[in-house]
Scaffold this active site. Sequence first.
Site, mmCIF file in Angstrom:
data_model
loop_
_atom_site.group_PDB
_atom_site.id
_atom_site.type_symbol
_atom_site.label_atom_id
_atom_site.label_comp_id
_atom_site.label_asym_id
_atom_site.label_seq_id
_atom_site.Cartn_x
_atom_site.Cartn_y
_atom_site.Cartn_z
ATOM 1 N N ASP A 139 -7.693 17.323 -4.526
ATOM 2 C CA ASP A 139 -7.315 17.132 -5.932
ATOM 3 C C ASP A 139 -8.248 17.957 -6.809
ATOM 4 O O ASP A 139 -9.427 18.111 -6.506
ATOM 5 C CB ASP A 139 -7.403 15.648 -6.322
ATOM 6 C CG ASP A 139 -6.703 15.379 -7.650
ATOM 7 O OD1 ASP A 139 -5.567 14.895 -7.629
ATOM 8 O OD2 ASP A 139 -7.295 15.703 -8.710
ATOM 9 N N CYS A 180 16.504 23.936 0.236
ATOM 10 C CA CYS A 180 17.890 23.680 0.650
ATOM 11 C C CYS A 180 18.547 22.729 -0.348
ATOM 12 O O CYS A 180 19.730 22.834 -0.642
ATOM 13 C CB CYS A 180 17.929 23.021 2.030
ATOM 14 S SG CYS A 180 17.542 24.090 3.418
ATOM 15 N N ASN A 220 3.495 18.367 -10.115
ATOM 16 C CA ASN A 220 4.176 19.524 -10.693
ATOM 17 C C ASN A 220 4.983 20.287 -9.655
ATOM 18 O O ASN A 220 4.642 20.328 -8.470
ATOM 19 C CB ASN A 220 3.165 20.448 -11.381
ATOM 20 C CG ASN A 220 2.251 21.126 -10.399
ATOM 21 O OD1 ASN A 220 2.592 22.182 -9.865
ATOM 22 N ND2 ASN A 220 1.111 20.527 -10.108
ATOM 23 N N ALA A 259 -1.104 9.272 -9.397
ATOM 24 C CA ALA A 259 -0.266 8.073 -9.332
ATOM 25 C C ALA A 259 0.290 7.859 -7.919
ATOM 26 O O ALA A 259 0.227 6.757 -7.377
ATOM 27 C CB ALA A 259 0.881 8.198 -10.336
ATOM 28 N N ARG A 316 -2.084 -7.069 12.358
ATOM 29 C CA ARG A 316 -0.802 -7.375 11.700
ATOM 30 C C ARG A 316 0.139 -6.175 11.709
ATOM 31 O O ARG A 316 1.340 -6.314 11.496
ATOM 32 C CB ARG A 316 -1.029 -7.811 10.252
ATOM 33 C CG ARG A 316 -1.939 -8.983 10.089
ATOM 34 C CD ARG A 316 -1.399 -10.238 10.792
ATOM 35 N NE ARG A 316 -2.142 -11.400 10.395
ATOM 36 C CZ ARG A 316 -3.287 -11.811 10.939
ATOM 37 N NH1 ARG A 316 -3.806 -11.124 11.952
ATOM 38 N NH2 ARG A 316 -3.912 -12.876 10.502
ATOM 39 N N ARG A 364 -2.364 3.343 -13.476
ATOM 40 C CA ARG A 364 -1.546 3.473 -12.266
ATOM 41 C C ARG A 364 -2.286 4.016 -11.049
ATOM 42 O O ARG A 364 -1.801 3.898 -9.930
ATOM 43 C CB ARG A 364 -0.348 4.392 -12.558
ATOM 44 C CG ARG A 364 -0.786 5.794 -12.934
ATOM 45 C CD ARG A 364 0.283 6.585 -13.654
ATOM 46 N NE ARG A 364 -0.241 7.906 -14.015
ATOM 47 C CZ ARG A 364 -1.062 8.136 -15.023
ATOM 48 N NH1 ARG A 364 -1.464 7.149 -15.800
ATOM 49 N NH2 ARG A 364 -1.524 9.348 -15.270
ATOM 50 N N CYS A 374 5.199 13.363 -16.625
ATOM 51 C CA CYS A 374 4.471 12.126 -16.906
ATOM 52 C C CYS A 374 3.718 12.230 -18.219
ATOM 53 O O CYS A 374 3.491 11.238 -18.897
ATOM 54 C CB CYS A 374 3.482 11.833 -15.785
ATOM 55 S SG CYS A 374 4.289 11.553 -14.224
ATOM 56 N N CYS A 384 14.917 21.826 3.871
ATOM 57 C CA CYS A 384 13.641 21.945 3.169
ATOM 58 C C CYS A 384 13.899 21.697 1.680
ATOM 59 O O CYS A 384 15.034 21.492 1.255
ATOM 60 C CB CYS A 384 12.998 23.307 3.422
ATOM 61 S SG CYS A 384 13.648 24.647 2.416
#
Length: 341
Positions: free
Chosen positions: A56, A170, A127, A35, A8, A67, A184, A167
């Site tokens: 992580d 910028c 962050n 999230a 697909r 979430r 959050c 970047c």
Amino acid sequence: MSIDRYHRQTLLPQIGTQGQERLRAASIVLIGCGALGTVIADQLVRAGIGKVRIVDRDIVELTNLQRQVLFTEADARDEIPKAIAAWKRLGAINSDVAIEPVVADVHAGNVEEIVGGASLVMDGTDNAQTRYLLNDACVKHSIPWVYGACVGVEGRTMLVRPGVTPCLRCIFPEPPAAGELPTCDTVGVLASAANIVASLQVVAAMKFLVGESSDSLITLNAWSAQIRSIDLTDARRADCPTCEARQFDFLDRPANHLVSLCGRNAVQVQPSSKRAASDSSLLAERLSSAGDVQTTPYFLRCTLRESAPLRLTIFPDGRTIVHGTNDPTRARAIYDRYIGS
Ligand SMILES: [Zn+2]
């Protein structure tokens, strides 16, 4: 490898079988698996990206499940590191993809190694400090990366192609000061908003990988269903310290060994030097005189008897979370006392 599972997707004129081969040849590094990161990882792995490294530092918690789509109540109960939980879940979804979980905090001392060799880096962080660090590392090594941010019901995303498009600095020259912007942890986050931002990040990644550019900053409000695309042609700043002067302020800054984990009543302590892995059983033995020690495949946990209600979570690389305080000085003192530098 069977190409049929992507039928697909290869039907899409934007991808086709040639695009699918490009996706398969790609190696993506995802920084942060929360999230945004869980949605990004889910879509990349299902899409058949060849290699995905998932980085992580955190352990799955119950408040993530609203979430963070890859995790289960069992992951939270068993305190599985997010990178490991994501790897297990995604490995069962697409065994064609080489997924590498990395349980680590990304800092100036390791970011270049972590993003090394990537075709593309995805920002799933929560962050600003880590994003500016990613910007430095990716611009320095000419690795494109997809910025993404989401708080409350709003979010934004942008593909950075070093030397070609603006970047991060910028567009946003300096990171916000700590506490200046809502996070959050302070204002919450709508899962749907995070899903939209992450999906747009993946679209930008796939377009880039199949050879199409998308040089715009997208901002959105999921609640009012407003989305804006700002054209970034000619938006590179001639005085950008990063992509013009090639000054990598965030990489050059010494790594912060003490980080207060906002909203979590915990402080992360990085050891100044890497401890040998063989130390962990010795450490467990030593800590058993100070409190109750629990050993898991991923970390060592000690609930301190004298300094209740403090708890220590010690990862194999020596990184330690001191739970039960927001005070970095106190956390450092506890770390030095029980673990040593
Ligand atoms: Zn720049």
